[in-house]
Motif scaffolding. Structure first.
Motif, short mmCIF file in Angstrom:
data_model
loop_
_atom_site.label_atom_id
_atom_site.label_comp_id
_atom_site.label_asym_id
_atom_site.label_seq_id
_atom_site.Cartn_x
_atom_site.Cartn_y
_atom_site.Cartn_z
N ASN A 157 3.68 10.65 -4.43
CA ASN A 157 4.01 9.48 -3.61
C ASN A 157 5.51 9.43 -3.32
N MET A 198 0.84 -1.17 0.00
CA MET A 198 0.00 0.00 0.00
C MET A 198 0.89 1.25 0.00
N GLU A 215 -7.35 11.04 -0.71
CA GLU A 215 -7.36 11.89 0.48
C GLU A 215 -6.33 13.01 0.36
N SER A 233 -4.20 7.55 1.28
CA SER A 233 -4.61 7.29 -0.10
C SER A 233 -4.38 8.52 -0.96
N LYS A 234 -4.27 8.30 -2.24
CA LYS A 234 -4.09 9.39 -3.19
C LYS A 234 -5.30 10.33 -3.16
N GLU A 247 1.82 5.23 0.34
CA GLU A 247 1.42 6.43 1.05
C GLU A 247 1.52 7.58 0.07
N TYR A 248 0.69 8.56 0.24
CA TYR A 248 0.73 9.76 -0.58
C TYR A 248 0.95 10.95 0.32
#
Length: 88
Positions: A22, A1, A59, A56-57, A3-4
């Motif tokens: 990212n 997963m 968010e 998430s991207k 992170e962004y």
């Protein structure tokens, strides 16, 4: 997963530029090499002044849009308050 990150740079003209990525380090290098956003190409060098992690991207992008709608004073207040929280 993955992170962004939402990030803010200070441009050479004193303006804030906000973005989402990212990989913050690579994105700042891109901005400073002239391969980043059109705005930052014309206002180099840029200096990273803030970054925040999102799960998430979507968010991160959502917060970027919210931040970009802030007026200058609200942006400065947000950065001041959140940068101080990260210093221990």
């Amino acid at each position: 997963m993955d992170e962004y990150y939402f990030y803010v740079v200070l441009c050479s003209n004193g303006a804030f530029y906000a973005g989402t990525t990212n990989n913050v380090e690579n994105r700042i290098k891109a901005h400073n090499s002239g391969k980043g956003a059109k705005y930052t190409r014309a206002h180099r060098p840029v200096k990273l002044i803030y970054q925040e992690t999102f799960p998430s991207k979507g968010e991160a992008l959502s917060f970027e849009l919210k931040f970009k709608r802030f007026n200058r004073q609200k942006k400065e207040n947000y950065l001041k308050n959140h940068c101080n929280q990260s210093k221990k």
